[in-house]
Design an enzyme around this catalytic site. Structure first.
Site, PDB file in Angstrom:
ATOM      1  N   ARG A 193      25.104  -0.138 -22.405  1.00 38.92           N
ATOM      2  CA  ARG A 193      26.473  -0.649 -22.577  1.00 38.92           C
ATOM      3  C   ARG A 193      27.244  -0.069 -23.751  1.00 38.92           C
ATOM      4  O   ARG A 193      28.457  -0.235 -23.822  1.00 38.92           O
ATOM      5  CB  ARG A 193      26.441  -2.177 -22.692  1.00 38.92           C
ATOM      6  CG  ARG A 193      26.174  -2.852 -21.362  1.00 38.92           C
ATOM      7  CD  ARG A 193      25.750  -4.283 -21.543  1.00 38.92           C
ATOM      8  NE  ARG A 193      24.439  -4.319 -22.183  1.00 38.92           N
ATOM      9  CZ  ARG A 193      23.777  -5.445 -22.476  1.00 38.92           C
ATOM     10  NH1 ARG A 193      24.315  -6.610 -22.225  1.00 38.92           N
ATOM     11  NH2 ARG A 193      22.587  -5.378 -23.033  1.00 38.92           N
TER      12      ARG A 193
ATOM     13  N   ARG B 208      28.600   0.712 -14.119  1.00 41.75           N
ATOM     14  CA  ARG B 208      28.064  -0.628 -13.886  1.00 41.75           C
ATOM     15  C   ARG B 208      29.116  -1.505 -13.196  1.00 41.75           C
ATOM     16  O   ARG B 208      28.784  -2.263 -12.279  1.00 41.75           O
ATOM     17  CB  ARG B 208      27.647  -1.244 -15.211  1.00 41.75           C
ATOM     18  CG  ARG B 208      26.893  -2.564 -15.085  1.00 41.75           C
ATOM     19  CD  ARG B 208      26.552  -3.028 -16.483  1.00 41.75           C
ATOM     20  NE  ARG B 208      25.905  -4.310 -16.562  1.00 41.75           N
ATOM     21  CZ  ARG B 208      26.491  -5.473 -16.357  1.00 41.75           C
ATOM     22  NH1 ARG B 208      27.769  -5.518 -15.998  1.00 41.75           N
ATOM     23  NH2 ARG B 208      25.820  -6.596 -16.497  1.00 41.75           N
TER      24      ARG B 208
ATOM     25  N   ASP C 268      14.503  -1.627 -14.499  1.00 42.80           N
ATOM     26  CA  ASP C 268      14.179  -2.691 -15.452  1.00 42.80           C
ATOM     27  C   ASP C 268      12.735  -3.130 -15.241  1.00 42.80           C
ATOM     28  O   ASP C 268      12.213  -3.046 -14.133  1.00 42.80           O
ATOM     29  CB  ASP C 268      15.119  -3.894 -15.285  1.00 42.80           C
ATOM     30  CG  ASP C 268      15.058  -4.804 -16.504  1.00 42.80           C
ATOM     31  OD1 ASP C 268      15.755  -4.505 -17.496  1.00 42.80           O
ATOM     32  OD2 ASP C 268      14.286  -5.774 -16.487  1.00 42.80           O
TER      33      ASP C 268
ATOM     34  N   TYR D 105       7.917 -13.354 -19.090  1.00 41.58           N
ATOM     35  CA  TYR D 105       9.162 -13.678 -18.370  1.00 41.58           C
ATOM     36  C   TYR D 105       8.871 -14.458 -17.079  1.00 41.58           C
ATOM     37  O   TYR D 105       9.603 -15.373 -16.716  1.00 41.58           O
ATOM     38  CB  TYR D 105       9.944 -12.397 -18.046  1.00 41.58           C
ATOM     39  CG  TYR D 105      10.541 -11.747 -19.277  1.00 41.58           C
ATOM     40  CD1 TYR D 105      11.796 -12.134 -19.741  1.00 41.58           C
ATOM     41  CD2 TYR D 105       9.856 -10.776 -19.994  1.00 41.58           C
ATOM     42  CE1 TYR D 105      12.353 -11.557 -20.876  1.00 41.58           C
ATOM     43  CE2 TYR D 105      10.398 -10.197 -21.132  1.00 41.58           C
ATOM     44  CZ  TYR D 105      11.642 -10.596 -21.568  1.00 41.58           C
ATOM     45  OH  TYR D 105      12.182 -10.040 -22.693  1.00 41.58           O
TER      46      TYR D 105
ATOM     47  N   ARG E 249      16.847   2.714 -24.143  1.00 41.40           N
ATOM     48  CA  ARG E 249      18.132   2.199 -23.631  1.00 41.40           C
ATOM     49  C   ARG E 249      19.270   3.206 -23.814  1.00 41.40           C
ATOM     50  O   ARG E 249      20.419   2.808 -24.032  1.00 41.40           O
ATOM     51  CB  ARG E 249      18.524   0.882 -24.315  1.00 41.40           C
ATOM     52  CG  ARG E 249      17.613  -0.278 -24.015  1.00 41.40           C
ATOM     53  CD  ARG E 249      18.061  -1.012 -22.753  1.00 41.40           C
ATOM     54  NE  ARG E 249      17.068  -2.013 -22.385  1.00 41.40           N
ATOM     55  CZ  ARG E 249      17.209  -3.321 -22.666  1.00 41.40           C
ATOM     56  NH1 ARG E 249      18.283  -3.758 -23.267  1.00 41.40           N
ATOM     57  NH2 ARG E 249      16.281  -4.154 -22.316  1.00 41.40           N
TER      58      ARG E 249
HETATM   59  O1  CP3 Z   1      15.559   2.680 -21.773  1.00 31.62           O
HETATM   60  C1  CP3 Z   1      16.309   2.873 -20.793  1.00 31.62           C
HETATM   61  O2  CP3 Z   1      17.455   3.316 -20.921  1.00 31.62           O
HETATM   62  C2  CP3 Z   1      15.745   2.655 -19.395  1.00 31.62           C
HETATM   63  C3  CP3 Z   1      16.148   1.466 -18.730  1.00 31.62           C
HETATM   64  C4  CP3 Z   1      15.593   0.147 -19.233  1.00 31.62           C
HETATM   65  C5  CP3 Z   1      16.337  -1.056 -19.168  1.00 31.62           C
HETATM   66  N1  CP3 Z   1      15.532  -2.081 -19.536  1.00 31.62           N
HETATM   67  C6  CP3 Z   1      17.738  -1.170 -18.753  1.00 31.62           C
HETATM   68  C7  CP3 Z   1      18.479  -2.396 -19.059  1.00 31.62           C
HETATM   69  C8  CP3 Z   1      14.340  -0.167 -19.726  1.00 31.62           C
HETATM   70  C9  CP3 Z   1      13.174   0.750 -20.076  1.00 31.62           C
HETATM   71  C10 CP3 Z   1      14.300  -1.580 -19.896  1.00 31.62           C
HETATM   72  C11 CP3 Z   1      13.101  -2.292 -20.361  1.00 31.62           C
HETATM   73  C12 CP3 Z   1      13.151  -3.732 -20.533  1.00 31.62           C
HETATM   74  N2  CP3 Z   1      13.852  -4.650 -19.800  1.00 31.62           N
HETATM   75  C13 CP3 Z   1      12.376  -4.431 -21.474  1.00 31.62           C
HETATM   76  C14 CP3 Z   1      11.367  -3.811 -22.400  1.00 31.62           C
HETATM   77  C15 CP3 Z   1      11.983  -3.046 -23.522  1.00 31.62           C
HETATM   78  C16 CP3 Z   1      12.697  -3.872 -24.518  1.00 31.62           C
HETATM   79  O3  CP3 Z   1      13.912  -3.674 -24.679  1.00 31.62           O
HETATM   80  O4  CP3 Z   1      12.037  -4.692 -25.197  1.00 31.62           O
HETATM   81  C17 CP3 Z   1      12.679  -5.793 -21.346  1.00 31.62           C
HETATM   82  C18 CP3 Z   1      12.096  -6.905 -22.184  1.00 31.62           C
HETATM   83  C19 CP3 Z   1      13.587  -5.925 -20.275  1.00 31.62           C
HETATM   84  C20 CP3 Z   1      14.138  -7.169 -19.694  1.00 31.62           C
HETATM   85  C21 CP3 Z   1      15.595  -7.221 -19.856  1.00 31.62           C
HETATM   86  N3  CP3 Z   1      16.494  -6.425 -19.175  1.00 31.62           N
HETATM   87  C22 CP3 Z   1      16.322  -8.071 -20.713  1.00 31.62           C
HETATM   88  C23 CP3 Z   1      15.707  -9.077 -21.659  1.00 31.62           C
HETATM   89  C24 CP3 Z   1      17.670  -7.775 -20.519  1.00 31.62           C
HETATM   90  C25 CP3 Z   1      18.852  -8.502 -21.100  1.00 31.62           C
HETATM   91  C26 CP3 Z   1      19.075  -8.182 -22.525  1.00 31.62           C
HETATM   92  C27 CP3 Z   1      20.262  -7.290 -22.657  1.00 31.62           C
HETATM   93  O5  CP3 Z   1      20.160  -6.285 -23.386  1.00 31.62           O
HETATM   94  O6  CP3 Z   1      21.290  -7.639 -22.076  1.00 31.62           O
HETATM   95  C28 CP3 Z   1      17.760  -6.701 -19.595  1.00 31.62           C
HETATM   96  C29 CP3 Z   1      18.972  -6.043 -19.122  1.00 31.62           C
HETATM   97  C30 CP3 Z   1      19.045  -4.552 -19.223  1.00 31.62           C
HETATM   98  N4  CP3 Z   1      18.034  -3.685 -18.919  1.00 31.62           N
HETATM   99  C31 CP3 Z   1      20.192  -3.811 -19.590  1.00 31.62           C
HETATM  100  C32 CP3 Z   1      19.836  -2.453 -19.481  1.00 31.62           C
HETATM  101  C33 CP3 Z   1      20.730  -1.261 -19.701  1.00 31.62           C
HETATM  102  C34 CP3 Z   1      21.541  -4.390 -19.922  1.00 31.62           C
HETATM  103  C35 CP3 Z   1      22.126  -4.838 -18.626  1.00 31.62           C
HETATM  104  C36 CP3 Z   1      23.614  -4.711 -18.486  1.00 31.62           C
HETATM  105  O7  CP3 Z   1      24.133  -3.623 -18.191  1.00 31.62           O
HETATM  106  O8  CP3 Z   1      24.256  -5.765 -18.606  1.00 31.62           O
END
Ligand code: CP3
Length: 345
Positions: free
Chosen positions: A28, A37, A74, A151, A24
């Protein structure tokens, strides 16, 4: 040109300073991410806008000079491409239409038809492979079938993956059909990322730790093995990182059993234990607790040094144990990087 450090570590080389990237890393906690964003409108619009997705991928590379960039996308885009509805509720997380009946499953698209929806992601990869600094490795990724299925079945994130475990108990044939479709879709999706320029791919099995005993072998290990075998058949030499998060004892032998070149470790395992039991088989990635990116200070420095020293004898890619959180301080990321690079042999 010398080979990129991450690719050398993935081939099994112990480097004097481990290469670094961060799960990540585009996110944010960075003001420049929040600005882009906002420009995109919402999270999914950002994922599907190749120029802006490439821009946020590049932001942490410019700011910190990480050794790898991970494609900004994602893991839930694949279920969307298979036909599930997907939206994000601000402050809560993802929501999907649920897949719990044979009828829901029958409405899904075949794996060969995911590419129309995912085409913008492949375009992001193409832009990145042109624009990244020449010594930065481009990592593509997908969710592992079990994690993505949790999910799709629940329609949201769940603390214990209860609905997916329930479907597995009540209708194993349907549960296995969902996993099978995800195995096929993941192969298609990752293969196209590689064709577009990803140099390595990572499989995120964030909820692998809730699969116990035989279930772990059938639904975390076996799908990873099939995906990796097929990707390597299509793309000889492609390095793959597997992240069976919270696998605990099941980390032992996971790389050998699945064919992964590297196992990513969460921070629930001690680095000394992982060096003795997991790194003996090859490259490991990890595993600083992401809370240190919030708290910083001496504890961050000490724990970072401990991890570098524990893994010094073998191939290691420095990373966090899970994604960095929005409340992290960007200065602590710099302190981590400086500490890794100063802790040399
Ligand atoms: O690592 C990186 O920077 C690459 C991009 C990436 C994102 N999500 C961007 C993201 C990767 C590799 C993921 C993987 C992901 N997404 C997983 C597996 C890894 C982990 O963290 O366990 C999972 C379970 C998801 C599903 C997901 N996406 C959830 C549960 C959420 C909401 C939780 C949160 O942090 O808000 C997301 C949103 C998400 N994916 C964000 C980002 C940068 C935040 C979104 C935003 O900008 O509001």
């Amino acid at each position: 040109m010398a080979e990129k450090t991450i690719l050398r570590a993935l081939k099994g080389e112990a480097l004097p300073t481990p290469p670094i990237w961060m799960m990540r890393q585009a996110g944010r906690y960075l003001p420049e991410y929040r600005a882009t964003r906002a420009q995109a409108g919402d999270f999914l619009s950002l994922c599907y806008n190749p120029e802006l997705a490439a821009e946020v991928t590049l932001q942490p590379i410019r700011r910190y000079g990480f050794d790898a960039a991970i494609l900004f996308a994602d893991i839930l885009l694949l279920p969307q491409a298979l036909g599930a509805d997907l939206w994000f509720v601000t402050g809560e997380g993802p929501r999907l239409s649920t897949i719990t009946t044979q009828g829901d499953f029958d409405a899904l698209k075949p794996a060969s038809e995911v590419h129309d929806v995912l085409a913008p992601v492949y375009e992001t990869v193409k832009i990145l492979s042109r624009e990244l600094p020449k010594d930065t490795t481009l990592i593509g990724f997908a969710g592992a079938p079990w994690t993505v299925a949790t999910y799709m079945i629940a329609g949201r994130g769940t603390p214990d993956q209860g609905p997916a475990h329930a479907l597995k108990a009540e209708n194993r044939a349907l549960f296995e059909a969902i996993l099978e479709r995800l195995v096929e879709g993941t192969i298609e999706y990752l293969s196209k990322q590689v064709e577009a320029g990803a140099e390595c791919v990572k499989l995120f099995d964030s909820w692998a730790g809730s699969l116990k005993g035989e279930d772990f072998d059938r639904y975390a290990l076996a799908p990873a093995k099939r995906i990796i075998a097929e990707l390597k058949a299509r793309h000889p030499g492609l390095p793959v990182i597997a992240f069976p998060r919270e696998a605990g004892e099941k980390y032992v032998g996971f790389a050998k059993a699945t064919g992964a070149d590297c196992v990513a470790l969460d921070n629930s395992v001690a680095p000394e234990w992982a060096a003795a039991n997991v790194q003996i088989d090859g490259c490991v990635q990890g595993n600083l607790a992401s809370s240190h990116m919030v708290t910083g200070g001496e504890a961050l420095v000490r724990e970072t040094q401990r991890i570098v020293e524990a893994f010094r004898g073998g191939p290691h890619i420095f990373n966090l144990g899970h994604g960095i959180t929005p409340d992290a301080d960007p200065e602590n990321v710099q302190l981590m990087i400086d500490t890794v690079r100063a802790t040399r042999a």
